[in-house]
Structure formats: C-alpha cells, structure tokens
Design a protein around this motif. Structure first.
Motif, short mmCIF file in Angstrom:
data_model
loop_
_atom_site.label_atom_id
_atom_site.label_comp_id
_atom_site.label_asym_id
_atom_site.label_seq_id
_atom_site.Cartn_x
_atom_site.Cartn_y
_atom_site.Cartn_z
N ARG A 7 0.82 -1.21 0.00
CA ARG A 7 0.00 0.00 0.00
C ARG A 7 0.85 1.25 0.00
O ARG A 7 2.04 1.24 0.34
CB ARG A 7 -0.98 -0.01 1.17
N ALA A 9 0.25 5.11 1.61
CA ALA A 9 -0.69 5.72 2.57
C ALA A 9 -0.35 7.17 2.86
O ALA A 9 0.09 7.51 3.96
CB ALA A 9 -0.69 4.90 3.86
N SER A 11 -0.52 11.16 3.76
CA SER A 11 -1.32 12.13 4.51
C SER A 11 -1.56 13.30 3.55
O SER A 11 -0.62 13.76 2.90
CB SER A 11 -0.56 12.62 5.73
N GLU A 43 -4.56 9.05 4.55
CA GLU A 43 -4.50 9.11 6.01
C GLU A 43 -4.91 10.51 6.49
O GLU A 43 -4.08 11.32 6.93
CB GLU A 43 -3.11 8.70 6.49
N TYR A 168 -1.76 8.59 14.68
CA TYR A 168 -1.25 7.86 13.52
C TYR A 168 -1.05 6.38 13.84
O TYR A 168 -1.46 5.50 13.07
CB TYR A 168 0.05 8.53 13.05
N VAL A 172 -2.96 3.66 11.61
CA VAL A 172 -2.16 2.93 10.62
C VAL A 172 -2.18 1.42 10.89
O VAL A 172 -2.29 0.61 9.97
CB VAL A 172 -0.71 3.50 10.54
N ARG A 186 7.70 2.01 2.97
CA ARG A 186 7.52 3.45 3.16
C ARG A 186 8.87 4.10 3.41
O ARG A 186 9.90 3.43 3.39
CB ARG A 186 6.56 3.71 4.33
N LEU A 190 9.78 7.02 8.83
CA LEU A 190 8.87 6.25 9.68
C LEU A 190 9.52 4.99 10.25
O LEU A 190 8.84 4.09 10.73
CB LEU A 190 7.59 5.93 8.89
N1 GLU Z 1 0.56 8.85 6.31
C1 GLU Z 1 1.96 8.77 6.58
C2 GLU Z 1 2.72 9.88 5.89
O1 GLU Z 1 2.31 10.34 4.85
C3 GLU Z 1 2.59 7.48 6.10
C4 GLU Z 1 2.04 6.30 6.79
C5 GLU Z 1 2.76 5.00 6.48
O2 GLU Z 1 3.18 4.78 5.35
O3 GLU Z 1 2.81 4.21 7.40
O4 GLU Z 1 3.73 10.31 6.37
#
Ligand code: GLU
Ligand code: ZN
Length: 291
Positions: A7, A9, A11, A43, A168, A172, A186, A190
């Motif tokens: 995926r 994801a 924001s 997100e 978050y 998540v 990602r 993170l």
């Molecule tokens: N929504 C988060 C961001 O854009 C990333 C979340 C993820 O990939 O776990 O920073």
C-alpha cells in the motif's frame, strides 16, 4: 499461497513531492513485481495538518505517473467507528487508559511518558496504550535488524489525543491489519515509529506485516527537500524526467533509451526489471541529478 498486498498511505498535507513519490513508486514496484496488490489509503485523520483538495491532487498525480491502484481508495476519516471499537476494547481490558497529563509535565520528566495515569481510573483525556509488549527491535526487509531506544519503544504512547483526533499509530495499524497488508514499504522517516506499531500488533494479538523502509530523499547539500521539489510535475516530459530520477534514486535506473519515454513505458520496464537487491541501503540519499 499468500498474495502480497502492499500500500501507499499518504497524509493529504499537500501534493506529492519527490520524497512522497519515492514511497509511492517503491511500494508500487515491490507489489507489482511480485504480482501483488497495491492499495492506496488516504490518512486524513489530522485535519489541522491537511490542505484542502490535497487528497484529490495526490490521486490525480498517481494516475498521471501511471501508478494504478487496486480497489477503491480508503479514507481514514471514514474509519472512526472501527477506531472507537478498538479503543473501547483496549480500555475494557486495561490495555488502554485515559491520561490527563499536560505536555508540560511530560517534558519536565524528560519527554518520555512515565505511565503516571495508568492506575488512576480516569474517564477522560487522551487515551494511551498500556505498553507491555517489550519490543525494541524489528527486522527490516532492506536494512536488516533495527534496534530502537528502549525508553521510546516501551513508552505508553498515545492512541487518541485529548482533542479527539486519532493517533497515527492507532489508525495505521488498524487499517494495515484490516486491509490485509502483508508488507509495509515506506520512507525512512517512519523507521522509528515501527516498534510502536509492533507493540500494538502484539497487544491486539494480530500478526504484524513485514517492513521495508526506503531511503529518504534529501537535497544534494544534505538538507531537507526544498519547496521547489514540491511542485507537481505538469508536462509529459517533466513526468518522464521525474520518473527517471525516482527510479535512479531507488537503484532501478532505466536504460538511456527510456530516459524520456512515456511514463507508462518506463514503469512497465521498471516493474519487470525490479530488483530488491539494488535498492540502496542508506537512510538518506540525495536526489540524483539527471541530464
Ligand atoms: N501517512 C503517513 C505519511 O504520509 C505514512 C504512513 C505509512 O506509510 O505508514 O507520512
Ligand atoms: Zn497521564
């Protein structure tokens, strides 16, 4: 045989920039090269940090780059019922508790929460995880064994903020689990929070996905990407140029004859030739300058 489900994801705090394109492209290539599914999830649980219209802009950008997702886009803003149900479950079993400590108190004790409220039986405030998972490391598919500072990993971190916004970490984990994500790909920004997500998976007795953290794009001068890198590409030739740089950044450089080919063609090549072993193992990496 288990099917791979990956995926992206984002924001919706603004349009895709080179850094977020890397996360989108890296997760897409990994999933498609394994004949897996690739999902997109917006997100949008933190309205103060969001930009009106950004979610749609991101989706249009993904389309322009040829990054087609499977199924419909999931929006975290529509998952409140699920998050509430999980919070209720955690509170009822004592694995979650209310906390009314101020930020001031927590910074006075060194910035890491000490579990002060966990036995107070409060009925309002922020909701924290009673973190007893004792997870301080995890395995990254690219970087290998990752250790995290114990005090950070073991903290009773926030699941729902005092202002009512979901954290978050909660959102998540709930969505990656509910959507059957098998591997999270990602950016390296993170990497640290991953141990917290591992704690939450363990607390909920859910199987955690695999993890793979891509290098973070920085300027050649070593600083964070400047605003200029945030401008969405417009013309077809700019798209091809950006795609070629993004692929080079991920160690999957195109042959020169595809440098300015249409993005669909570039992407097809990149999917069939994708090699995990060529992904750079750095935590940060300057954006390549291509001629
Ligand atoms: N929504 C988060 C961001 O854009 C990333 C979340 C993820 O990939 O776990 O920073
Ligand atoms: Zn407290």
């Amino acid at each position: 045989m288990n099917t791979y489900v990956g995926r992206f994801a984002p924001s919706p705090s603004g349009p895709l920039h080179f850094g977020s394109l890397i996360a989108a492209l890296g997760s897409y290539l990994r999933a498609r090269s394994l004949q897996g599914q690739w999902l997109v999830r917006i997100e949008d649980v933190d309205p103060p940090r969001e930009m009106a219209g950004a979610a749609d802009i991101i989706l249009r950008q993904l389309e322009r780059y040829g990054l087609e997702w499977d199924g419909s886009v999931r929006y975290q803003s529509q998952q409140s019922e699920r998050y509430e149900q999980l919070l209720a479950q955690l509170l009822a079993s004592g694995r979650g508790y209310y906390c009314d400590c101020t930020r001031k108190r927590i910074s006075a004790i060194g910035g890491i929460y000490d579990g002060h409220c966990h036995n107070l039986g409060l009925t309002q405030g922020a909701i924290r995880l009673r973190n007893q998972a004792q997870i301080s490391h995890f395995n990254d598919g690219l970087l290998g064994h990752i250790d995290t500072e114990y005090s950070f990993a073991a903290e009773d971190f926030i699941l729902k903020r005092r202002d009512g916004l979901y954290a978050y970490q909660l959102a998540v984990v709930a969505d990656d689990h509910d959507q059957g994500i098998t591997e999270v790909v990602r950016g390296n920004d993170l990497l640290e929070p991953t141990v917290r997500q591992c704690s939450l998976y363990q607390t909920l007795s859910w199987q955690a996905p695999q993890w793979l953290h891509l290098p973070l794009a920085i300027n050649p001068d070593g600083n964070k990407l400047s605003k200029q890198n945030h401008a969405p590409a417009l013309s077809e030739s700019e798209l091809s140029h950006t795609m070629a740089s993004a692929l080079a950044f991920l160690g999957q450089a195109l042959p020169t004859e595809l440098a300015s080919a249409p993005v669909a063609e570039q992407l097809r090549y990149a999917v069939t030739h994708f090699q995990l072993a060529r992904l750079p193992q750095q935590r940060q990496r300057p954006v390549p300058t291509l001629a």
